[in-house]
Design a protein around this motif. Structure first.
Motif, PDB file in Angstrom:
ATOM      1  N   LYS A  15      -4.251  -9.349  -8.234  1.00  0.00           N
ATOM      2  CA  LYS A  15      -5.397  -8.488  -7.835  1.00  0.00           C
ATOM      3  C   LYS A  15      -5.555  -8.024  -6.448  1.00  0.00           C
ATOM      4  N   GLU A  16      -5.511  -8.916  -5.886  1.00  0.00           N
ATOM      5  CA  GLU A  16      -5.679  -8.495  -4.358  1.00  0.00           C
ATOM      6  C   GLU A  16      -4.481  -7.899  -3.795  1.00  0.00           C
ATOM      7  N   ARG A  17      -3.216  -8.213  -3.930  1.00  0.00           N
ATOM      8  CA  ARG A  17      -2.077  -7.601  -3.476  1.00  0.00           C
ATOM      9  C   ARG A  17      -1.929  -6.231  -4.224  1.00  0.00           C
ATOM     10  N   CYS A  18      -2.517  -5.969  -5.652  1.00  0.00           N
ATOM     11  CA  CYS A  18      -2.414  -4.664  -6.042  1.00  0.00           C
ATOM     12  C   CYS A  18      -3.446  -3.623  -5.610  1.00  0.00           C
ATOM     13  N   ALA A  19      -4.734  -4.205  -5.105  1.00  0.00           N
ATOM     14  CA  ALA A  19      -5.659  -3.513  -4.607  1.00  0.00           C
ATOM     15  C   ALA A  19      -5.353  -2.726  -3.124  1.00  0.00           C
ATOM     16  N   LEU A  20      -4.485  -3.431  -2.533  1.00  0.00           N
ATOM     17  CA  LEU A  20      -4.057  -2.937  -1.240  1.00  0.00           C
ATOM     18  C   LEU A  20      -2.732  -1.618  -1.409  1.00  0.00           C
ATOM     19  N   LYS A  21      -1.982  -1.928  -2.241  1.00  0.00           N
ATOM     20  CA  LYS A  21      -0.918  -1.080  -2.628  1.00  0.00           C
ATOM     21  C   LYS A  21      -1.711   0.005  -3.325  1.00  0.00           C
ATOM     22  N   VAL A  22      -2.602  -0.011  -4.201  1.00  0.00           N
ATOM     23  CA  VAL A  22      -3.366   1.217  -4.814  1.00  0.00           C
ATOM     24  C   VAL A  22      -3.868   2.055  -3.465  1.00  0.00           C
ATOM     25  N   LYS A  23      -4.630   1.070  -2.767  1.00  0.00           N
ATOM     26  CA  LYS A  23      -5.322   2.015  -1.792  1.00  0.00           C
ATOM     27  C   LYS A  23      -4.149   2.599  -0.710  1.00  0.00           C
ATOM     28  N   SER A  24      -3.061   1.960  -0.345  1.00  0.00           N
ATOM     29  CA  SER A  24      -2.033   2.738   0.416  1.00  0.00           C
ATOM     30  C   SER A  24      -1.721   3.791  -0.022  1.00  0.00           C
ATOM     31  N   TRP A  25      -1.444   4.087  -1.481  1.00  0.00           N
ATOM     32  CA  TRP A  25      -0.872   5.172  -2.056  1.00  0.00           C
ATOM     33  C   TRP A  25      -2.279   6.145  -2.030  1.00  0.00           C
ATOM     34  N   PHE A  26      -3.269   5.801  -2.270  1.00  0.00           N
ATOM     35  CA  PHE A  26      -4.394   6.775  -2.393  1.00  0.00           C
ATOM     36  C   PHE A  26      -4.632   7.258  -0.832  1.00  0.00           C
ATOM     37  N   ASP A  27      -4.457   6.414   0.183  1.00  0.00           N
ATOM     38  CA  ASP A  27      -4.678   7.048   1.443  1.00  0.00           C
ATOM     39  C   ASP A  27      -3.593   8.143   1.893  1.00  0.00           C
ATOM     40  N   LYS A  28      -2.325   8.050   1.509  1.00  0.00           N
ATOM     41  CA  LYS A  28      -0.997   8.728   1.579  1.00  0.00           C
ATOM     42  C   LYS A  28      -1.670   9.956   1.152  1.00  0.00           C
ATOM     43  N   ILE A  29      -1.999  10.001  -0.153  1.00  0.00           N
ATOM     44  CA  ILE A  29      -1.976  11.365  -0.933  1.00  0.00           C
ATOM     45  C   ILE A  29      -3.305  12.071  -0.441  1.00  0.00           C
ATOM     46  N   SER A  30      -4.365  11.299   0.092  1.00  0.00           N
ATOM     47  CA  SER A  30      -5.605  11.904   0.523  1.00  0.00           C
ATOM     48  C   SER A  30      -5.193  12.533   2.070  1.00  0.00           C
ATOM     49  N   ASP A  31      -4.478  11.827   2.832  1.00  0.00           N
ATOM     50  CA  ASP A  31      -4.045  12.459   3.952  1.00  0.00           C
ATOM     51  C   ASP A  31      -3.305  13.822   3.712  1.00  0.00           C
ATOM     52  N   LEU A  32      -2.258  13.726   2.805  1.00  0.00           N
ATOM     53  CA  LEU A  32      -1.397  14.950   2.482  1.00  0.00           C
ATOM     54  C   LEU A  32      -2.334  16.000   2.098  1.00  0.00           C
ATOM     55  N   HIS A  33      -3.356  15.979   1.289  1.00  0.00           N
ATOM     56  CA  HIS A  33      -4.195  16.825   0.891  1.00  0.00           C
ATOM     57  C   HIS A  33      -5.043  17.372   1.849  1.00  0.00           C
ATOM     58  N   ARG A  34      -5.439  16.372   2.765  1.00  0.00           N
ATOM     59  CA  ARG A  34      -6.369  16.957   3.804  1.00  0.00           C
ATOM     60  C   ARG A  34      -5.550  17.838   4.818  1.00  0.00           C
ATOM     61  N   ASP A  35      -4.394  17.531   4.974  1.00  0.00           N
ATOM     62  CA  ASP A  35      -3.596  18.392   5.798  1.00  0.00           C
ATOM     63  C   ASP A  35      -2.967  19.544   5.088  1.00  0.00           C
ATOM     64  N   ASN A  36      -3.570  20.095   3.850  1.00  0.00           N
ATOM     65  CA  ASN A  36      -3.139  21.032   3.079  1.00  0.00           C
ATOM     66  C   ASN A  36      -1.892  21.298   2.670  1.00  0.00           C
ATOM     67  N   ARG A  37      -1.273  19.974   2.446  1.00  0.00           N
ATOM     68  CA  ARG A  37       0.302  19.984   2.060  1.00  0.00           C
ATOM     69  C   ARG A  37       0.200  19.702   0.526  1.00  0.00           C
ATOM     70  N   LYS A  38       1.077  20.562  -0.154  1.00  0.00           N
ATOM     71  CA  LYS A  38       1.047  20.462  -1.580  1.00  0.00           C
ATOM     72  C   LYS A  38       1.972  19.343  -2.246  1.00  0.00           C
ATOM     73  N   VAL A  39       1.434  18.479  -2.829  1.00  0.00           N
ATOM     74  CA  VAL A  39       2.068  17.465  -3.478  1.00  0.00           C
ATOM     75  C   VAL A  39       2.186  17.503  -5.054  1.00  0.00           C
ATOM     76  N   VAL A  40       3.438  17.078  -5.551  1.00  0.00           N
ATOM     77  CA  VAL A  40       3.732  17.121  -6.858  1.00  0.00           C
ATOM     78  C   VAL A  40       4.233  15.561  -7.392  1.00  0.00           C
ATOM     79  N   LEU A  41       3.743  15.155  -8.600  1.00  0.00           N
ATOM     80  CA  LEU A  41       4.464  14.182  -9.197  1.00  0.00           C
ATOM     81  C   LEU A  41       5.827  14.450  -9.981  1.00  0.00           C
TER      82      LEU A  41
END
Length: 393
Positions: free
Chosen positions: A284-310
């Motif tokens: 649970k603790e390790r997973c929370a860190l990984k989820v936050k890491s990905w959320f932060d990456k995508i949030s940073d890209l969005h804040r910089d107006n970079r288009k992201v697709v899955l």
């Protein structure tokens, strides 16, 4: 945290809850025709329980009434060259190693029929495939005339169908009462001691070690490791002949035969339950860190107006987006399966588009849902003159 939920695999212990996710889409592969329909799709909870007796992991909150397997369930991976090469090599290997020629073969959960058709074409076999999501309008290859498809779940009522080879690929993880199901298969085999049984499922040690939260979703209510899978088979009257991992260690395979008396011994590939406990304890603790890491990456890209697709609109993509709570940060999801294009992501409503859509959209970053496809995807992007940053889960 312990629960009152009895282990569906060994039925000898209560499950210990170690990871929970609230309100997730209850189906990832259903074709949904509008963003509104997708966002309103039914939701359920995940409460992952660990059995301290046999090592089996199950979603104790699973309710099968919330899932749907029908003609609008679109799961095939058959449009990927990478996957097709693996699939064909697997069929050829099984046929060669176990002389599956001129035999009766049966597949439980055959999907759109690609694998059983291949077994019948390459080995001149006769086949029966069971799956409520099979579609008559699909071209499944030259061996289709050798296969009878039954659009239903395999159950006790089909026990009269006998086979020399029974396979079940990427289906057992969708079944909650696993021991009951395997006992049904064993009873159907009866005294046919030469029947060979082959199952393939996601491998769970990788999910636990890597905190692969994208591989935890509602339809997958059952999670096996080599040890817990072998223990289930032996308990249900099978002698385990082989255990292996395939496809970059993402898939776990088991080969077994029915046995009348006591099953054989433990294989070297089987881990002890104590070995699993250490991964479960802090998941649970390790997973929370990984989820936050990905959320932060995508949030940073969005804040910089970079288009992201899955890239990948199936179960991994739905789990990834819903776990992160992604909405406006990602507008489109790419899929090479033309039958999924034009529909919408369950739970969040992003539109599923073809790779060609990217020629005009020109994404700055592509998040790949399965790293094994990175080379294939890179080539597709390069052929379109695109050079986005590629990030794999």
């Amino acid at each position: 945290m312990s629960s009152s939920f009895e282990c569906p695999s060994c039925k000898q212990a209560k499950m210990e809850i170690f990871y929970s996710v609230k309100s997730v889409p209850t189906n990832s592969c259903i074709l949904l025709e509008s963003p509104e329909e997708a966002k309103k799709y039914p939701r359920g909870d995940i409460a992952m329980g660990f059995c301290p007796q046999c090592g089996f992991i199950s979603n104790t909150a699973f309710d099968k009434k919330l899932t749907e397997y029908s003609a609008r369930y679109e799961e095939t991976q058959g449009f990927s060259g990478t996957f097709n090469a693996f699939h064909k090599a697997l069929a050829e290997r099984l046929i060669e190693q176990y002389d599956i020629r001129d035999k009766d073969v049966l597949e439980i959960g055959c999907g759109k029929g690609e694998f059983i058709t291949m077994l019948c074409e390459l080995g001149n076999n006769r086949g029966v495939g069971f799956d409520p999501g099979f579609r008559d309008d699909r071209d499944v290859g030259k061996g289709a005339d050798k296969v009878t498809f039954i659009k239903d779940f395999y159950s006790e009522k089909y026990s009269e169908y006998k086979a020399d080879f029974i396979c079940c690929k990427m289906t057992l993880e969708h079944i909650h009462q696993t021991a009951d199901f395997m006992n049904t298969v064993r009873r159907a085999i009866g005294d046919n001691s030469d029947t060979l049984v082959f199952f393939q499922i996601p491998e769970t040690i990788r999910i636990l070690k890597d905190c692969a939260f994208e591989d935890v979703y509602y339809e997958h209510c059952s999670y096996f490791t080599p040890g817990s899978l072998a223990r289930l088979f032996r308990t249900c009257g099978f002698n385990v002949l082989d255990l292996a991992t395939e496809y970059d260690d993402q898939y776990l395979t088991i080969l077994a035969k029915p046995v009348a008396g006591e099953a054989g011994g433990i294989l070297s590939q089987e881990e002890a339950v104590a070995d699993l406990q250490k991964y479960v304890t802090d998941y649970k603790e390790r997973c929370a860190l990984k989820v936050k890491s990905w959320f932060d990456k995508i949030s940073d890209l969005h804040r910089d107006n970079r288009k992201v697709v899955l890239w990948g609109s199936g179960s991994k993509g739905v789990s990834f987006i819903s776990t992160l709570g992604i909405t406006d940060e990602i507008e489109y999801v790419v899929d090479i399966n033309p039958y999924r294009q034009g529909y919408y992501m369950s739970g969040t409503g992003q539109k599923i588009v073809s790779p060609d859509f990217l020629k005009d959209y020109k994404p700055d970053a592509v998040i790949v849902m399965n790293a094994i496809y990175c080379d294939e995807i890179s080539q597709d992007l390069k052929s379109m003159g695109l050079t986005p940053e590629i990030m794999a889960i």
